[in-house]
Structure formats: C-alpha cells, structure tokens
Design an enzyme around this catalytic site. Structure first.
Site, PDB file in Angstrom:
ATOM      1  N   ASP A  98      -9.782  -3.315  -8.880  1.00 18.50           N
ATOM      2  CA  ASP A  98     -11.224  -3.546  -8.989  1.00 18.50           C
ATOM      3  C   ASP A  98     -11.704  -3.080 -10.355  1.00 18.50           C
ATOM      4  O   ASP A  98     -11.455  -1.937 -10.758  1.00 18.50           O
ATOM      5  CB  ASP A  98     -11.992  -2.754  -7.915  1.00 18.50           C
ATOM      6  CG  ASP A  98     -11.860  -3.369  -6.537  1.00 18.50           C
ATOM      7  OD1 ASP A  98     -11.519  -4.570  -6.451  1.00 18.50           O
ATOM      8  OD2 ASP A  98     -12.103  -2.644  -5.553  1.00 18.50           O
ATOM      9  N   ASP A 118      -9.139   1.370  -8.936  1.00 20.58           N
ATOM     10  CA  ASP A 118     -10.527   1.095  -9.298  1.00 20.58           C
ATOM     11  C   ASP A 118     -10.843   1.617 -10.695  1.00 20.58           C
ATOM     12  O   ASP A 118     -10.503   2.759 -11.020  1.00 20.58           O
ATOM     13  CB  ASP A 118     -11.473   1.783  -8.296  1.00 20.58           C
ATOM     14  CG  ASP A 118     -11.173   1.418  -6.856  1.00 20.58           C
ATOM     15  OD1 ASP A 118     -11.532   0.308  -6.452  1.00 20.58           O
ATOM     16  OD2 ASP A 118     -10.550   2.249  -6.148  1.00 20.58           O
ATOM     17  N   ASP A 177      -5.801   0.109  -3.604  1.00 20.60           N
ATOM     18  CA  ASP A 177      -6.053  -0.625  -4.844  1.00 20.60           C
ATOM     19  C   ASP A 177      -6.207   0.390  -5.969  1.00 20.60           C
ATOM     20  O   ASP A 177      -6.048   1.592  -5.740  1.00 20.60           O
ATOM     21  CB  ASP A 177      -7.318  -1.495  -4.706  1.00 20.60           C
ATOM     22  CG  ASP A 177      -8.597  -0.661  -4.595  1.00 20.60           C
ATOM     23  OD1 ASP A 177      -8.520   0.586  -4.593  1.00 20.60           O
ATOM     24  OD2 ASP A 177      -9.671  -1.272  -4.517  1.00 20.60           O
TER      25      ASP A 177
HETATM   26  N1  CTP Z   1     -17.380   0.495  -3.526  1.00 20.50           N
HETATM   27  C1  CTP Z   1     -18.607  -0.046  -3.774  1.00 20.50           C
HETATM   28  N2  CTP Z   1     -18.831  -1.377  -3.564  1.00 20.50           N
HETATM   29  C2  CTP Z   1     -17.831  -2.166  -3.106  1.00 20.50           C
HETATM   30  C3  CTP Z   1     -16.564  -1.642  -2.850  1.00 20.50           C
HETATM   31  C4  CTP Z   1     -16.375  -0.289  -3.077  1.00 20.50           C
HETATM   32  O1  CTP Z   1     -19.499   0.668  -4.199  1.00 20.50           O
HETATM   33  N3  CTP Z   1     -18.073  -3.448  -2.893  1.00 20.50           N
HETATM   34  C5  CTP Z   1     -17.151   1.917  -3.765  1.00 20.50           C
HETATM   35  C6  CTP Z   1     -16.926   2.671  -2.471  1.00 20.50           C
HETATM   36  O2  CTP Z   1     -18.121   3.189  -1.978  1.00 20.50           O
HETATM   37  C7  CTP Z   1     -15.994   3.747  -2.898  1.00 20.50           C
HETATM   38  C8  CTP Z   1     -15.284   3.219  -4.143  1.00 20.50           C
HETATM   39  O3  CTP Z   1     -15.983   2.046  -4.517  1.00 20.50           O
HETATM   40  O4  CTP Z   1     -16.744   4.861  -3.286  1.00 20.50           O
HETATM   41  C9  CTP Z   1     -13.847   2.941  -3.917  1.00 20.50           C
HETATM   42  O5  CTP Z   1     -13.676   2.046  -2.838  1.00 20.50           O
HETATM   43  P1  CTP Z   1     -12.252   1.616  -2.304  1.00 20.50           P
HETATM   44  O6  CTP Z   1     -11.400   1.165  -3.410  1.00 20.50           O
HETATM   45  O7  CTP Z   1     -12.491   0.643  -1.210  1.00 20.50           O
HETATM   46  O8  CTP Z   1     -11.706   2.931  -1.599  1.00 20.50           O
HETATM   47  P2  CTP Z   1     -10.928   4.186  -2.183  1.00 20.50           P
HETATM   48  O9  CTP Z   1     -11.748   5.376  -1.854  1.00 20.50           O
HETATM   49  O10 CTP Z   1     -10.582   3.996  -3.613  1.00 20.50           O
HETATM   50  O11 CTP Z   1      -9.627   4.266  -1.303  1.00 20.50           O
HETATM   51  P3  CTP Z   1      -8.354   3.270  -1.377  1.00 20.50           P
HETATM   52  O12 CTP Z   1      -7.194   4.105  -1.744  1.00 20.50           O
HETATM   53  O13 CTP Z   1      -8.241   2.713   0.004  1.00 20.50           O
HETATM   54  O14 CTP Z   1      -8.634   2.214  -2.385  1.00 20.50           O
HETATM   55 MN    MN Z   2      -9.699   2.215  -4.237  1.00 21.18          MN
HETATM   56 MN    MN Z   3     -11.706  -0.732  -4.580  1.00 22.76          MN
END
Ligand code: CTP
Ligand code: MN
Ligand code: MN
Ligand code: MN
Length: 383
Positions: A307, A206, A204
């Site tokens: 997100d 963020d 995703d």
């Molecule tokens: N996070 C959070 N609360 C959530 C979801 C995520 O605090 N409900 C934080 C996670 O701890 C992480 C960050 O948001 O530090 C990013 O999460 P995520 O998008 O799931 O993972 P990524 O590290 O960005 O990897 P990816 O490429 O899979 O998105």
């Molecule tokens: Mn992410």
């Molecule tokens: Mn995320």
C-alpha cells in the site's frame, strides 16, 4: 507465597489509546478466541458486537501478566458479559465451546477463505456463500464475474496469504525508496502499518510518502507507479486520486473512516531473497489447497501486497498516525477525540469543535498532546 492469591489488580484505562499495548503479550490463548468471535461478528456485519470482542481482547493484551482466574479480571474495563463467559469457559475447560463451534462451522471457514481473497469483502463473500461457494477454487468453474482486484486476488492467492517477512519488507522499502527518489528528489518515505509497530510478519507492506515543499507531492503516484511498472515490478495496481480538496463534508469528517489521500493498492513482483529460494520456495505452493495458479518450484519471485499513500507535508503527522494502526488503536483514538474531547480526528486533520478551528501538528507527539493523551510509541499501539 500463597498459591491461589490472585495477581494484584492493574489500573487499566478504558480507551486503548490511553494504554500501552506491546506486540507480545501474555494472553494469546484468550485473545485468539475472542478475536475468532470478533471476526465471526464481522462476517455477519455486526460491527458493534465485533468491536466489543476486539475491545475485550485488547484489554487482555495490555495486561502485564497471564490471566489465571476470573479474579485477575476484577476492575478491568470493557469486559462484557459475553466475553467474560467465554474467558471463564477457557479458564475452566481449556476451550470455549462457542469459539470451537464457530471455528469449525462451514460458514465461518468459507467466509474466511473467501474474504482472504484480495479484493473480496464481507458482502461479496456472503453472497457467494449463499450461492454455494466455499473456497476461491469454486470461483473458477462457476464463472463468477470478478473485478480486476479479485482476479489478481485469485491468481496470487497463495502468495498473498503467505505472511510478508520483515526482511522482505526491507527489500520492498529499498525499491519504493528508489522509485520515489527517482521521480521526486527530496521526498520522504515512511514505513507505516504493522511493520512500524514492530511486527515480524505482515499481510502487506504500507508506506507513506510526502515532500517538505507543500504541493510538490501533487499527482506523484502515477509517476511512482510508472517507474515501478517500467521496471517490471508491478503485478497489479489501482491508484485513487486525492479527493480531500473536493470533498464537501469537511476535512476532518469524511463520509467514512476511509481517508482521501492519493493512494495505490498494489501487488509487487518481488524477486525471492537468496536465502529463501532454496529452503522456502516450494512451501509457497505446496500443501495449500486453495492455490489457483501453480508456479514452478524454481520460481524466483513471489507476489506481495503493498500500500502506497501520498500526503501533503502539512497533513503528514496525521497521516502517519492514521496509517500506523493498529486498526483498533485508530478507532479508539477517534472515539476518544469525539467523546472525551469534542474533537474530530482523521488521517488529514484534527478539528476542535469548541474552538471551531483545526489544530496543527508537525509530529505524532503533538497530536497526542492536543488530545490530552500520554504519547504512545508505535511499538505499543498493538491494541
Ligand atoms: N488504513 C486506512 N485506510 C485503509 C486501509 C488501512 O487508514 N483503507 C490504515 C489502518 O487503519 C491501519 C493501517 O492503515 O492503521 C494499516 O492497515 P493494514 O495494512 O490493513 O494493517 P496492519 O496493521 O499493517 O497489519 P497487517 O500486517 O495485517 O498489514
Ligand atoms: Mn499492513
Ligand atoms: Mn495496508
Ligand atoms: Mn479481504
């Protein structure tokens, strides 16, 4: 040089937040295996076991060299008996029988396919598995009750399981920037998550949003969402209000690790990049078993998970640190704070139990300093 000499022992700190963990490392052949076992433990809701495997894998990611023999692991922290057994097997035979049988098991594959649906967690996937479902395709004929997130998850399954490229993340950054600036001039938008850590691909994109004038950010998300929706850019969104002020359990000690910021979990409708429409569009839909909505080969858009999080300016440093990840790095920071410093860290604040007060910070550097940790830049938080 002596051919069988082991690599000199590396002094390795035991918390991941005390170490530098680059994105690219030397031991994927081991860490991929350990992470299969970690994921399998998550599928059976065995968190302790899962974290143990993730910590082992993370230690190997921080090593500056390839592991060639068990001697290379001498004096390393966090490597439990089970992880060592798996590593030994891989070093000797090239594969681990436990990892391979896990990888090939019907339960693991089904749980993976089902939790890969946006909106589907381990509990739901496990219930469906016990009811005989094996893939998202099975959901349709059985007439399972799906919530809105899961409906979107099934509908856009292929797109959402096609990694987001950095180029796509940059296009989305521009869109988010434009949306936020239109509804709140002077707002600050930061790319967080994996892309901030330097990843080339993500599941995703963020973003963290704030405004230097404390309070100006209140109830901002509905305005952003409205703007995006009016432009036809949203396929799905769920906004959650900020619940930090109303919380009774104290700011730094939320009921779960989940923070209380105003947030939006969304799916963007992203126009395909010019360079991708000719070469890659068809691969999004062809050759994948689980797609449930066929799009025409000439489709000019795709679905991407985004997100969005809004933070007050006074909490921005904590929010930035909390949303940059990796998940294990975050977990280790909180564990370090609690066990070694008598402090409580969240994405909102840092509380010092000894001094019985909150410690302020205007930057991530200041938070590391409060915690008595050397500053680790985002690109080395890939624990
Ligand atoms: N996070 C959070 N609360 C959530 C979801 C995520 O605090 N409900 C934080 C996670 O701890 C992480 C960050 O948001 O530090 C990013 O999460 P995520 O998008 O799931 O993972 P990524 O590290 O960005 O990897 P990816 O490429 O899979 O998105
Ligand atoms: Mn992410
Ligand atoms: Mn995320
Ligand atoms: Mn999921």
């Amino acid at each position: 040089p002596k051919p069988f000499e082991t690599t000199p022992a590396v002094k390795m700190k035991s918390y991941a937040c005390q170490r530098r963990t680059p994105l690219k490392h030397h031991n994927s052949f081991l860490t991929d295996a350990l992470e299969i076992l970690a994921q399998n433990a998550e599928f059976s809701e065995n968190e302790g076991r899962s974290v143990a495997f993730r910590r082992s894998a993370s230690v190997l990611k921080a090593l500056p060299h390839v592991v060639r023999s068990m001697g290379d692991l001498k004096d390393l922290p966090c490597l439990g008996e089970h992880s060592l057994r798996v590593i030994k097997e891989i070093l000797e035979d090239g594969t681990s029988s436990e990892v391979e049988s896990t990888r090939q098991s019907e339960q693991f594959q089904a749980m993976k396919a089902l939790t890969d649906v946006f909106g589907v967690g381990v509990r739901t996937a496990d219930r469906w598995f016990r009811e005989g479902l094996r893939s998202p395709l099975d959901l349709i004929p059985t007439g399972q009750k799906l919530n809105h997130a899961q409906q979107a998850g099934v509908k856009y399954y292929n797109d959402l399981n096609t990694p987001v490229t950095k180029k796509e993340a940059m296009v989305i950054s521009d869109i988010v920037e434009k949306a936020v600036k239109a509804v709140l001039p002077g707002a600050i938008i930061t790319l967080t998550g994996g892309f901030r850590r330097g990843k080339e691909l993500g599941h995703d994109v963020d973003f963290l949003i704030t405004h230097p004038e404390e309070g100006a950010e209140e109830r901002l998300m509905p305005k952003i969402v409205n703007w995006l929706d009016n432009q036809g850019l949203l396929l799905y969104q769920k906004t959650t209000r900020n619940s930090y002020l109303e919380s009774k359990d104290g700011p730094a000690r939320p009921a779960s690790n989940m923070d209380r910021f105003e947030r939006c979990f969304s799916i963007f409708k992203l126009e395909q990049l010019e360079s991708d429409t000719h070469t890659e569009t068809s691969s999004y839909n062809s050759g994948r078993a689980a797609g449930t909505e066929e799009r025409h080969a000439g489709s000019t858009w795709r679905a991407v998970r985004v997100d969005l999080v809004v933070s007050p300016y006074s909490q921005f440093a904590f929010a930035t640190l909390g949303w940059t990840g990796s998940k294990l790095f975050e977990r280790e920071l909180r564990r370090w704070a609690g066990q070694e410093k008598g402090m409580s860290l969240s994405s909102h604040a840092l509380y010092d139990s000894k001094q019985q007060r909150y410690l302020r910070a205007n930057s991530e550097e200041e938070i590391f300093a409060h915690l008595g940790l050397e500053y680790i830049p985002p690109s080395e938080r890939n624990a």
